[in-house]
Design a protein around this motif. Structure first.
Motif, PDB file in Angstrom:
ATOM      1  N   THR A   1       5.343   5.509   2.466  1.00 25.97           N
ATOM      2  CA  THR A   1       6.084   5.719   1.226  1.00 25.97           C
ATOM      3  C   THR A   1       6.795   7.065   1.238  1.00 25.97           C
TER       4      THR A   1
ATOM      5  N   LYS B   1       0.304  11.209  -4.504  1.00 20.77           N
ATOM      6  CA  LYS B   1      -0.663  10.595  -3.575  1.00 20.77           C
ATOM      7  C   LYS B   1      -0.008   9.450  -2.791  1.00 20.77           C
ATOM      8  N   TYR B   2       1.238   9.631  -2.399  1.00 21.21           N
ATOM      9  CA  TYR B   2       1.931   8.590  -1.647  1.00 21.21           C
ATOM     10  C   TYR B   2       1.361   8.452  -0.238  1.00 21.21           C
ATOM     11  N   THR B   3       1.436   7.242   0.310  1.00 22.06           N
ATOM     12  CA  THR B   3       1.053   6.999   1.696  1.00 22.06           C
ATOM     13  C   THR B   3       2.135   7.576   2.614  1.00 22.06           C
TER      14      THR B   3
ATOM     15  N   GLY C   1       0.568   3.971  -2.651  1.00 19.15           N
ATOM     16  CA  GLY C   1       0.096   5.125  -3.385  1.00 19.15           C
ATOM     17  C   GLY C   1       0.873   5.318  -4.672  1.00 19.15           C
TER      18      GLY C   1
ATOM     19  N   ILE D   1       0.875  -1.179   0.000  1.00 23.48           N
ATOM     20  CA  ILE D   1       0.000   0.000   0.000  1.00 23.48           C
ATOM     21  C   ILE D   1       0.910   1.226   0.000  1.00 23.48           C
TER      22      ILE D   1
END
Length: 165
Positions: free
Chosen positions: A94, A89-91, A85, A83
């Motif tokens: 990340t 829109k990276y988590t 992104g 998960i």
């Protein structure tokens, strides 16, 4: 030169078509949601396997694969997170990993949306192979293959495995 087959989100499903593509690769990379040890065992019988666990993977799979996998393939640094992104829109995980040291190639899964895009801000290529399994909201089962030659990522192919019926 290293030929890579990139999979994600198999959700306990593997078929002979995926295995035939795996046989043509030097390494198979799986970006999480294996779903079962059977998927892992069948892939490992064919080629070396690298990967990360996904949100549906059980404790056994989580003991075999990390949440974050950072490694080199030839002279390309790879970062893999299930998960993760995508550019813009990276988590949070990340963002943290990229800010500490940006890789050349960032791979994520989870969304079941196939993406190949360049992140100009972080000077890296982002790949998400979509989903090769039959569970999820995607309509088309997909995966990718590409070649790494020293520092070059090239010959990217999108493979459609057909509808998930």
């Amino acid at each position: 030169m290293t030929k890579i087959l990139l999979l994600s989100d198999s959700h306990s499903y593997i078929d002979e078509r995926i295995l035939e593509y795996a046989k043509q690769a030097d390494e198979v990379w799986h970006c999480g949601d294996f779903g079962s040890m059977e998927v892992i065992e069948r892939l490992e019988k064919v080629k070396p396997l690298k990967g990360v666990y996904g949100n549906i993977d059980n404790a056994k799979i989580r003991s075999e694969f990390p949440e974050v996998n950072r490694f080199f393939c030839e002279n390309v640094e790879v970062l893999m997170i299930h998960i993760g992104g995508y550019p813009g829109k990276y988590t949070p995980l990340t963002k943290k990993e990229i800010s500490e040291k940006a890789p050349n190639l960032f791979i994520s899964g989870h969304s079941h949306i196939l993406k190949a895009m360049y992140d100009e801000k972080n000077n890296l290529l982002h790949l998400n192979p979509g989903a090769c399994g039959k569970q999820g909201w995607h309509k088309m089962r997909t995966m990718m293959r590409f070649t790494i030659d020293d520092t070059e990522i090239k010959d990217l192919e999108i493979i459609e495995l057909g509808p998930k019926v």
